[in-house]
Every structure is written in C-alpha cells, then in structure tokens.
Design an enzyme around this catalytic site. Sequence first.
Site, mmCIF file in Angstrom:
data_model
loop_
_atom_site.group_PDB
_atom_site.id
_atom_site.type_symbol
_atom_site.label_atom_id
_atom_site.label_comp_id
_atom_site.label_asym_id
_atom_site.label_seq_id
_atom_site.Cartn_x
_atom_site.Cartn_y
_atom_site.Cartn_z
ATOM 1 N N ASP A 155 75.232 86.406 32.729
ATOM 2 C CA ASP A 155 75.575 86.504 31.295
ATOM 3 C C ASP A 155 76.674 87.559 31.110
ATOM 4 O OD1 ASP A 155 73.017 88.807 29.984
ATOM 5 O OD2 ASP A 155 73.870 88.651 32.020
ATOM 6 N N HIS A 194 73.437 97.407 37.271
ATOM 7 C CA HIS A 194 72.163 96.763 37.616
ATOM 8 C C HIS A 194 72.376 95.505 38.465
ATOM 9 C CE1 HIS A 194 70.294 99.036 34.212
ATOM 10 N NE2 HIS A 194 71.370 98.710 33.549
HETATM 11 O O1 RIB Z 1 68.717 95.280 31.750
HETATM 12 C C1 RIB Z 1 69.939 95.101 32.410
HETATM 13 C C2 RIB Z 1 70.299 93.658 32.493
HETATM 14 O O2 RIB Z 1 70.501 93.133 31.180
HETATM 15 C C3 RIB Z 1 71.627 93.407 33.226
HETATM 16 O O3 RIB Z 1 71.610 92.134 33.822
HETATM 17 C C4 RIB Z 1 72.636 93.440 32.127
HETATM 18 O O4 RIB Z 1 73.814 92.687 32.452
HETATM 19 C C5 RIB Z 1 71.873 92.751 31.024
HETATM 20 O O5 RIB Z 1 71.984 91.350 31.231
HETATM 21 CA CA CA Z 2 73.452 90.561 33.395
#
Ligand code: RIB
Ligand code: CA
Length: 313
Positions: free
Chosen positions: A10, A240
């Site tokens: 995303d 992340h």
């Molecule tokens: O909580 C972090 C996640 O949520 C990551 O994948 C960031 O891109 C959002 O999608």
């Molecule tokens: Ca993400």
Amino acid sequence: MTHKIILDTDPGIDDAMAIFFAFQHPEIDVLGLTTVFGNVPVTMAARNAVTLCDIAGQDIPVTQGVGMPWVGPESTYAHFVHGDDGFGNTFPKASEKPLDPRSSAQFIIDMARQYPGEITLVAIGPLGNLALALRLEPDLPKLVKGVSIMGGAAFVPGNVTPVAEANIWNDAHAAAIVFAADWKLTMFGLDVTLQTPFSPTFMDKLADKNSTLGGFVKDASQFYMDFYSQNRDDKVCFFHDAFPLAHLIHPELFTVTEGQVRVGTGELDRGQTVVAPAGTTASPLWTEAQTINVATKVEHDKLEQLFIDAYAL
Ligand code: RIB
Ligand code: CA
C-alpha cells in the site's frame, strides 16, 4: 538462491523503501506488485506502485486489489503519516503505464499456479488481497512456499490502538482469515520493527549510494520522519516494510519465536494479534489455532548495512 516473491503493498513511504530494496537485491525476484488500500486509497496505491517501478526501471506487472476492508466502512487512510500523495508530499511524476488488468487476488492465484511451491507472498499492507485469494483458491496454501507479513504486535502495544498495528487493524477480518490458513507464515510486527529506528544519517547514506532510489527515499522520508519524531528528542523513522524482505536474505539476523495466533475483530480488540507461545495456554481458542513464527529481535547494525549495501549495487 533466488527468492521468487509477490509484494502486496500500500505504497506508502516505508513500502517504497522496501520495494526498492527488493528490486535492488540480486537474490530477490519480484514477480509483481499487488496493491491494496491502507496508507492510501487503492487507486493511489496502484498508481504509486507503477510510479515506483518506473523510477526503478522495472517492467513488472502491477495490479489493483481490494479498496475496502472485509467488514466495515472505507478507511480514512494514513495521509497524516505518508502525505497526501503517499510519498511525503513530494508528488513525483506519476507513471502513465497501464496496470495489469487482473485483480491483485487473481494475479496471486495465477502466479501461485504457474510456480507451485516457489513463491513467497510478502504482504506489507492490509491483508484483504491474500484473504480474497484464499477464498477464490482454497488450495493456495499448498501452492505457495510461504507468507511473510509486516503487521501485528504480538508482545508490544499497537500503533493505531493500544493493542492493534495498522495493517491488521485496517482489515482485521481479512487478517483473521490469513492467520487461520494452513501455510508457513512469519509475522514481522511492531515487536521487531519499532526496535530499530532509522536516522537521517541512514537516509543520507542511501542517497549517497544511489541518488535515484536512495534520493527518492530520503526526500519522501522527511514528512514521514517528522511524523515519527513528534515527542522525541531525535529525528527517526521506521522502515517497517523492509523487514520481511531482509529476513528472506539473512534470516540469521532475526530472533523468531513460535506461537498460536488469534486476531481480534471486536470493537476493543479490533486488529489485536494475540500470540500464545507453545504451552502458555490450555484454551482451545488458541491451542486449536494456527502456529505462526513471530520475529521478536533483529541485529540492527547488520540490518542497516544490508539495506545500504543493496542500494549501493
Ligand atoms: O504499521 C506499519 C505498517 O502500516 C506499514 O506497512 C506501513 O506502510 C503501514 O502500511
Ligand atoms: Ca505498508
């Protein structure tokens, strides 16, 4: 060894950093980007994914997937974290290349059938596409090598609610379907991703090593870093989404524990990933649930160098 993957994403700033890492690393073969709502609406996620491919000179399929959670209203998205454009309000020139006409779920199924047992699904957004693919092709778990997700918070607080991490919270029912499937799933949640803050110096190194891809990440991360640095004395952000990809290449950098997992879908526990390590409960709600792997620690310095070295290639 080359890892065939489909990246379900995303994009999103940390998604972009992860996608470029995957494109750069010689041991990762990205068969396609499947997009999903989450940080941004799915239409923007799809257009952003094609734009990232253009920036990186990659001509691979990009598909548009689910734009709504399995249950409940449309998301309000995370523009306050990723910017109005999903790229920290840098508004790169959008690619005009067409999307692959298939849905993300159908693309996942088609590739799994074409390469039985070879593909790792790497999901770094909400899990609606994987849930839909499971419903359309119940044999999907037998057709893929494994699943790695960025999401969840097993033994630490959430980042959207006190108990829920964004990707799981955004589509808790889809996550419950995915976590209940009989496949080899490894979860890279906030347990491990929030242990490793990245500084402006890291962004400078990426930009120095690769002015195009690293420069994009550095520019897009300014807005993202401002968000993460509120109420902190230092400037940091958290990439992340790159963690599941790093684990593909260097699993030895990670500490992983097993546990049986359930996902909350109620008002208070929406998106909570409740993981019971073996022997810690007699409740059949968990003893009869799927066992997953949960990443709990990582060697930060070696992880950081892995990213820098890949961007430098
Ligand atoms: O909580 C972090 C996640 O949520 C990551 O994948 C960031 O891109 C959002 O999608
Ligand atoms: Ca993400």
